[in-house]
Design an enzyme around this catalytic site. Structure first.
Site, PDB file in Angstrom:
ATOM      1  CD  GLU A  75      -2.838   1.308   0.337  1.00 55.07           C
ATOM      2  OE1 GLU A  75      -2.987   0.363  -0.460  1.00 55.07           O
ATOM      3  OE2 GLU A  75      -3.441   2.384   0.248  1.00 55.07           O
TER       4      GLU A  75
ATOM      5  CD  GLU B 118      21.393   9.377  24.608  1.00 53.75           C
ATOM      6  OE1 GLU B 118      22.129   9.342  23.607  1.00 53.75           O
ATOM      7  OE2 GLU B 118      21.021  10.417  25.138  1.00 53.75           O
TER       8      GLU B 118
ATOM      9  CE  LYS C 291      31.266   6.677  22.372  1.00 56.60           C
ATOM     10  NZ  LYS C 291      31.782   6.297  21.066  1.00 56.60           N
TER      11      LYS C 291
ATOM     12  CG  ASP D 186      31.328   1.309  16.709  1.00 64.63           C
ATOM     13  OD1 ASP D 186      31.891   2.418  16.643  1.00 64.63           O
ATOM     14  OD2 ASP D 186      31.947   0.233  16.699  1.00 64.63           O
TER      15      ASP D 186
ATOM     16  CE1 TYR E 232      25.432  12.737  19.176  1.00 62.69           C
ATOM     17  CE2 TYR E 232      25.303  10.506  18.305  1.00 62.69           C
ATOM     18  CZ  TYR E 232      25.930  11.743  18.366  1.00 62.69           C
ATOM     19  OH  TYR E 232      27.044  11.971  17.618  1.00 62.69           O
TER      20      TYR E 232
ATOM     21  CE  LYS F 182      34.261   3.402  23.538  1.00 62.75           C
ATOM     22  NZ  LYS F 182      35.558   3.749  23.211  1.00 62.75           N
TER      23      LYS F 182
ATOM     24  CB  CYS G 262      37.386 -34.078   0.880  1.00 64.21           C
ATOM     25  SG  CYS G 262      36.283 -33.937   2.280  1.00 64.21           S
TER      26      CYS G 262
ATOM     27  CB  CYS H  24      35.256 -38.346   2.222  1.00 65.88           C
ATOM     28  SG  CYS H  24      35.141 -37.264   0.792  1.00 65.88           S
TER      29      CYS H  24
ATOM     30  CB  CYS I 197      34.194 -32.370  -0.621  1.00 65.71           C
ATOM     31  SG  CYS I 197      34.057 -34.151  -0.676  1.00 65.71           S
TER      32      CYS I 197
ATOM     33  CB  CYS J 246      31.828 -36.399   1.777  1.00 67.04           C
ATOM     34  SG  CYS J 246      32.651 -35.301   2.916  1.00 67.04           S
TER      35      CYS J 246
END
Ligand code: IVH
Length: 703
Positions: free
Chosen positions: A57, A136, A138, A140, A248, A338, A432, A435, A450, A456
């Site tokens: 919509e 709040e 922090k 990154d 912020y 931190k 592999c 196997c 493989c 296997c």
């Protein structure tokens, strides 16, 4: 119990959403109404996280507005929701002076340092009372300032050095949750909103997966991804990156503003103007409650859908903030407490190759154990050989490990200065590790696999499930759960073992009545009579689906011929390209697979074999593509009749000319298709040449 008040849980008032509208409205009024409606939905979706209409919509509203603006370009306004991308690439970013500097934050690395911050605040305020702190996450990402004038976004800038940033308006306009126009009408005439632009984890992972597939630049972490995306000179590139903004604080604000007297109160106002603020935000009283908030958020950290590296605590009362003031470039009233780092350095001791369910070999870094964000990490994924080449990593290197959320730890970079002289190259094993079957690395594919799909043990369950599935041997009653049970009980190792199961073994399984066991034995017996196409599909050769299996069976007729076919011979089969041909060839080159096929045939699997049927491939002009245009006057053929004749010769007739077209049949009054064919250097046949071509292959217009 922490004293946390949920400030931002209030219910929006849905009654303001526009509903019906007059049918005689002018285009200008219609555009205005659609924009308001879209902005309201944006507000609900991005700011309140409570969408009120289905996506379809919403798309319909956007399309209606786009169409209207296309018909009446004079109605387009810069703050129209259709105008997010559009600006031309820049050659460089302009400088922006921040009227109020964008500050940074002091850090606290542990509980003592945080307590010391709180103590300093109390001392300066000469207070023994609990202090209200806004808490709040922090985020990154990257600090960004948004300037709104009369509600319209007029400028967006990076923080830069705090005084001077870069004008990134074009790019920020493409971030969908940044409103181009503020919501409601009680916003100040001029206001600067500050916050973080970041890339949510899911978007980051998806972006990197795709980049790895396409051999493009991979970002080391979501923060770099956000920074790299905002630094694009072409806003179209930024528009494709999944970025978000979260506010912020505020910066410059005009005198007509009526602002709350707390930080949290102002953020609530910002939210009411349609800008996202962090839903984790709370106000707590005193040190203990703040420490609890920090710990609770720390536990929640990995389940959030964006990366955070700590908690920011701010004295909530703006009067107290003013009393406290600033030192150098950071406020005395705030601190970033931190979390433990998610990146650490360690030594790469070796690389193992893990075989997945589908046979993919993934290089895994074996590390000197290192503590990362509260967990000891001794393995990290290296994804694939292309990633190893990109990182230029060798055994013996010092590497940077990153652990984010539930994602497997990753090697993000190499500290090349620390590389020892005897560092070893990392090589994909030729066989592999599980196997001992051959490992295939198909050109153009990042992943090595493989080829021992049938033998296997790493791929065992998947292979057997596929073998028994409906479009394969269609073994009734042998479902995924039963296969898990059979493998776990050690009764089957490989598909051929299925046909040696006994009634006793089957009925000995948990929840298996004798009657059901007998039914399964009957189904296994019945499945032995099959077709070559089903059998080929059941083998689970990579990228050989039902259609390709059918084509292979039709083209070759006999299994042995397919097993012995060269890649060139395989490519002649419709639908089989170079990559699929390599998969088929490698599968049958693996001796282990041939042994299982022989065992299956010995167990009674059989099908009727016959000489190949003629396929379109064998016609004289198979593989050619043609286009017909103009009128064929001398032969009086309609274009459909001409098409049918070409198809009898194996030609594919399409509607438009492209570089892939082999020839164009051009009758009289040929127009743009002829011009295009000439410009692309496509062969052009006039009617005479076309008739000559037909005659050459024994066809004539009369039939
Ligand atoms: S407040 C004066 N709040 O952290 C206050 N910053 O180290 C200035 N950041 O440049 C910033 N989340 O990029 C504040 N909730 C948050 C934040 C936050 C992330 C970043 C921001 C700033 C840096 C300061």
């Amino acid at each position: 119990m922490t004293e946390q008040n949920d400030l931002f849980a209030e219910e929006p008032d849905g009654s303001s959403l526009p509903s019906g509208h007059a049918t005689d409205e002018t285009p200008a009024a219609q555009a205005e109404r659609l924009r308001n409606e879209i902005n309201q939905h944006n507000y609900r979706y991005y700011t309140l996280d409570e969408p009120s209409i289905p996506d379809a919509e919403y798309d319909r509203l956007m399309r209606t507005l786009q169409n209207l603006e296309q018909q009446h370009p004079e109605l387009i306004s810069a703050d129209s929701p259709t105008q997010r991308v559009g600006a031309q690439p820049l050659t460089e970013f302009e400088e922006v002076q921040h009227d109020i500097p964008m500050l940074s934050l002091d850090n606290a690395m542990n509980a003592d340092e945080f307590a010391a911050f709180y103590q300093r605040v109390q001392d300066r305020l000469k207070s023994h009372d609990d202090i209200a702190l806004a808490c709040e996450p922090k985020l990154d990402g990257l600090a960004v300032s948004l300037l709104y004038e009369e509600g319209a976004l007029v400028r967006a800038a990076t923080r830069g050095d705090g005084q001077t940033g870069e004008n990134i308006t074009q790019n920020v306009r493409t971030i969908k949750n940044v409103p181009l126009k503020l919501y409601g009408d009680n916003y100040p005439s001029r206001i600067e909103i500050r916050g973080e632009v970041y890339m949510p984890k899911a978007g980051f992972e998806a972006y990197n997966d795709k980049a790895r597939e396409n051999d493009e630049k991979v970002f080391a972490n979501p923060r770099n991804a956000a920074a790299g995306s905002l630094r694009q000179l072409d806003p179209k590139i930024t528009a494709r990156r999944p970025l978000e903004f979260c506010a912020y604080s505020i910066g410059v604000v005009s005198d007509d503003a009526q602002l709350a007297d707390t930080h949290s109160g102002i953020l609530q106002q910002v939210k009411n103007w349609g800008i996202k603020i962090n839903p984790e935000m709370r106000v707590v009283q005193g040190l203990e409650a703040a420490q609890t908030f920090f710990e609770t958020l720390g536990e929640k950290r990995h389940s959030l859908d964006y990366e955070i590296d700590g908690t920011v605590f701010k004295v909530d009362d703006l009067g107290l903030q003013q009393t406290l003031g600033f030192v150098a470039r950071a406020p005395r009233w705030a601190i970033a407490y931190k979390f433990p780092a998610v990146e650490e350095m360690t030594l790469l001791q070796g690389v193992d190759f893990q075989v997945g369910r589908t046979g993919a070999l993934t290089p895994v870094a074996r590390l000197n154990p290192v503590h990362v964000a509260g967990v000891t990490v001794s393995n990290a994924t290296l994804h694939n050989m292309d990633e190893i080449a990109r990182l230029d990593v060798k055994v013996g290197d010092t590497v940077i490990i990153r652990r984010a959320g539930d994602v497997i730890p990753q090697v993000v970079s190499v500290v090349t200065e620390k590389r020892p002289a005897d560092a070893q190259d990392i090589r994909m094993p030729s066989h592999c590790p599980v196997c001992d079957s051959l490992v295939e690395k198909v050109e153009g594919e990042a992943v090595a696999r493989c080829t021992g799909g049938l033998v296997c043990s790493a791929q065992r369950k998947e292979a057997i499930k596929h073998f028994a599935s409906r479009k394969a041997l269609d073994i009734e009653g042998l479902g995924d759960k039963l296969i898990d049970q059979l493998v776990d009980a050690g009764l089957i190792d490989s598909v051929d073992d299925l046909f040696h199961l006994t009634l006793e073994q089957l009925s000995g399984l948990e929840r298996m009545a004798e009657k059901s066991a007998q039914n399964i034995l009957d189904a296994l017996n019945k499945a032995k009579n099959t077709t070559l196409a089903r059998f080929l599909y059941a083998l689970g050769i990579r990228e050989v689906g039902v259609v390709t299996a059918n084509n292979l069976a039709t083209h070759f007729g006999f299994l042995q011929r397919i097993m012995d076919a060269s890649e060139e011979a395989l490519i002649e089969v419709p639908d089989v390209g170079a990559i699929v041909a390599a998969h088929i060839h490698n599968f049958f080159a693996e001796q282990h697979n041939r042994v299982v096929i022989a065992q299956l045939q010995k167990a009674g699997i059989n099908w009727a074999e016959s000489e190949p049927q003629t396929t379109a491939q064998d016609l004289p002009l198979s593989g050619q593509t043609a286009v017909i245009t103009g009128t064929l006057t001398s032969s009086n053929l309609s274009r459909d009749e001409a098409k049918a004749l070409l198809q009898q010769l194996g030609v594919k007739v399409t509607g438009s000319v492209s570089a892939k077209t082999d020839f164009l049949v051009a009758g009289e009054k040929a127009g743009s298709k002829l011009t295009k064919a000439q410009s692309l250097d496509v062969d052009v046949l006039d009617e005479q040449a076309f008739l000559a071509l037909l005659a050459e292959h024994g066809l004539s217009p009369q039939g």
